[in-house]
Design an enzyme around this catalytic site. Structure first.
Site, short mmCIF file in Angstrom:
data_model
loop_
_atom_site.label_atom_id
_atom_site.label_comp_id
_atom_site.label_asym_id
_atom_site.label_seq_id
_atom_site.Cartn_x
_atom_site.Cartn_y
_atom_site.Cartn_z
N ASP A 83 -41.13 17.30 -0.79
CA ASP A 83 -42.39 16.57 -0.87
C ASP A 83 -43.43 17.11 -1.91
O ASP A 83 -44.10 18.04 -1.51
CB ASP A 83 -42.90 16.64 0.44
CG ASP A 83 -44.51 15.72 0.44
OD1 ASP A 83 -44.25 14.58 0.16
OD2 ASP A 83 -45.27 16.19 0.90
N ASP B 77 -41.38 30.10 -4.42
CA ASP B 77 -41.63 28.92 -5.39
C ASP B 77 -40.23 28.25 -5.29
O ASP B 77 -39.30 28.78 -6.05
CB ASP B 77 -41.98 29.38 -6.77
CG ASP B 77 -42.13 28.25 -7.73
OD1 ASP B 77 -42.02 27.04 -7.42
OD2 ASP B 77 -42.94 28.47 -8.85
N CYS C 286 -41.69 22.15 -0.11
CA CYS C 286 -43.05 22.22 -0.28
C CYS C 286 -43.69 22.08 1.16
O CYS C 286 -44.28 21.02 1.13
CB CYS C 286 -43.41 21.13 -1.64
SG CYS C 286 -42.37 21.40 -2.97
N ARG D 249 -52.52 28.49 2.01
CA ARG D 249 -51.84 27.30 2.77
C ARG D 249 -50.64 27.53 3.75
O ARG D 249 -50.61 26.96 4.87
CB ARG D 249 -51.26 26.09 1.79
CG ARG D 249 -52.40 25.31 0.97
CD ARG D 249 -51.61 24.76 -0.35
NE ARG D 249 -50.62 23.84 -0.01
CZ ARG D 249 -50.71 22.62 0.24
NH1 ARG D 249 -52.01 22.03 0.42
NH2 ARG D 249 -49.72 21.86 0.62
N CYS E 167 -46.93 11.51 -2.91
CA CYS E 167 -48.06 10.73 -2.54
C CYS E 167 -48.74 10.01 -3.63
O CYS E 167 -50.03 10.36 -3.94
CB CYS E 167 -48.99 11.52 -1.77
SG CYS E 167 -50.56 10.66 -1.12
N ALA F 183 -46.14 23.62 3.17
CA ALA F 183 -47.70 23.76 3.90
C ALA F 183 -48.29 22.53 3.31
O ALA F 183 -48.26 21.80 2.45
CB ALA F 183 -48.17 24.79 3.14
N PRO F 184 -49.28 21.88 4.35
CA PRO F 184 -49.53 22.80 5.53
C PRO F 184 -49.00 22.65 6.63
O PRO F 184 -49.27 22.94 7.65
CB PRO F 184 -51.18 22.26 5.80
CG PRO F 184 -51.20 20.86 5.24
CD PRO F 184 -50.30 20.93 4.00
N GLY F 185 -47.86 21.83 6.47
CA GLY F 185 -46.69 21.85 7.65
C GLY F 185 -46.67 20.46 8.27
O GLY F 185 -45.95 20.68 9.43
N LYS G 152 -45.34 17.77 8.07
CA LYS G 152 -44.01 17.18 7.89
C LYS G 152 -42.95 18.18 8.49
O LYS G 152 -42.13 17.71 9.23
CB LYS G 152 -43.50 16.82 6.44
CG LYS G 152 -44.29 15.83 5.85
CD LYS G 152 -43.91 15.50 4.25
CE LYS G 152 -44.65 14.23 3.73
NZ LYS G 152 -46.14 14.57 3.44
#
Length: 367
Positions: free
Chosen positions: A313, A296, A245, A274, A365, A247-249, A251
């Site tokens: 994430d 996906d 997962c 994104r 998060c 985006a936005p990048g 990590k």
């Protein structure tokens, strides 16, 4: 001050209607009321009002006024904050509201000033914590299942103090040089004891986004928890890593740094918008070993068995970000926001686990 008040009230209204972030709501509100000066004042009014919004709402409900139109409720929240916690007079604020607040509503503020927190004496302890610290009641109850009540209070109090973390981007610069550059531009930094290259910003003369180190991509604003997730995966140069997962990048960029920009990061995301932002950030921050694919991750494309490690994430309620985005205090009121993500998260981790034989780090998060 009048326009700052209106921008703050509109910010709260946009957050509640559209479930957008504090930053986006404030930016739109400032534009719509044509506020060119006192933007920092509007920020302060809006943020302070969010931190006391549940208390303002409880005061309205306790007097049988819980069904007011949202626009009036938001104006009342701001007026309540300014009178009860900033010492302004209700009569003065009455001129700023454009008729949204009646004398009856403004008199409620005086009633609170006279009665104080004694108005909350009949509430059970968890509801009182929710009201005093403007956290969703369901979230306070959930936290109380896992920690002592005094620890819950400590946590929600801590959420009133935003913390900004930065990391030095070693793909583009040497750490000591970047730190010295930031300090010369008036940034006071505290080196983190747990993670390399991470610093807490204790003060800054200018907005970080205006500083050369951030414009050049040598320094990145990134929460410590986000960085810790990547460190926990512990990728090595030459490995193949799936970022499910991505985006936005941020990590993925951190992964590239730890891998010394060697090996391959397969970055997947469902959102083309994104991913466009991600392509821009990868170029800006110098991460060259990232292959982007719109997909996906609940239905992974053919990966082969060469993936060494994976990071999931997962999308979530974002309840862990309340500290830095006070808008979540309003947008998370509905407990259903959690259950809506449960199936998505379960499908994500199940699909990745079926397709990746190596180590997987799963993170959200969320509190």
């Amino acid at each position: 001050m009048k326009l700052a008040f209106r921008a703050a009230a509109l910010t709260l209204e946009l957050i509640e209607r559209r479930k957008i972030s504090f930053e986006k709501a404030l930016k739109e509100a400032v534009s719509r009321v044509n506020l060119t000066k006192d933007v920092s004042l509007a920020y302060e009014y809006a943020r302070g009002s969010l931190l006391k919004s549940y208390l303002a709402d409880y005061l309205l409900k306790s007097r049988g006024l819980g069904r007011l139109p949202l626009r009036r409720v938001c104006a009342f929240r701001v007026a309540f904050y300014l009178c009860a916690f900033r010492g302004l007079r209700a009569e003065e604020i009455g001129y700023w509201t454009g008729g949204l607040l009646s004398s009856k509503l403004l008199s409620l503020v005086r009633y609170y000033l006279e009665e104080g927190e004694g108005l909350l004496s009949r509430l059970d302890p968890l509801t009182k914590i929710s009201v005093l610290y403007s956290h969703p009641h369901w979230l306070v109850k959930e936290l109380a299942r896992s920690m002592a009540q005094k620890e819950v209070v400590s946590l929600v109090k801590a959420n009133e103090r935003p913390v900004t973390w930065i990391r030095v981007n070693l793909l583009k610069a040497e750490e000591g040089r970047v730190v010295r550059k930031l300090e010369r531009e008036g940034v006071a930094l505290e080196k983190d004891r747990d993670l390399e290259g991470i610093y807490k910003v204790t003060s800054t003369v200018k907005p970080l986004s205006k500083l050369r180190a951030f414009k050049s991509g040598e320094a990145i604003i990134q929460d410590k928890g986000s960085v810790a997730v990547v460190y926990s995966l512990n990728p090595s140069p030459g490995e193949t890593v799936l970022d499910a997962c991505a985006a936005p990048g941020l990590k993925a960029i951190m992964l590239a740094q730890l891998m010394e920009d060697r090996g391959t990061i397969i970055a997947l995301d469902v959102s083309e918008g994104r991913l466009r932002e991600m392509r821009f950030l990868l170029k800006r921050y110098g991460a060259g070993n990232v292959e982007i694919l719109r997909a996906d991750s609940r239905k992974l494309p053919l990966l082969s068995n060469n993936v060494d490690k994976a990071l999931v994430d997962a999308p979530c309620s974002n309840s862990g970000a309340i500290r830095n985005d006070p808008a979540l205090r309003l947008s998370l009121k509905d407990e259903g926001v959690v259950s809506r993500w449960v199936k998505v998260q379960r499908d994500l981790i199940s699909e990745v686990a079926r397709n990746v034989k190596g180590e997987i780090v799963y993170s959200t998060c969320s509190l």
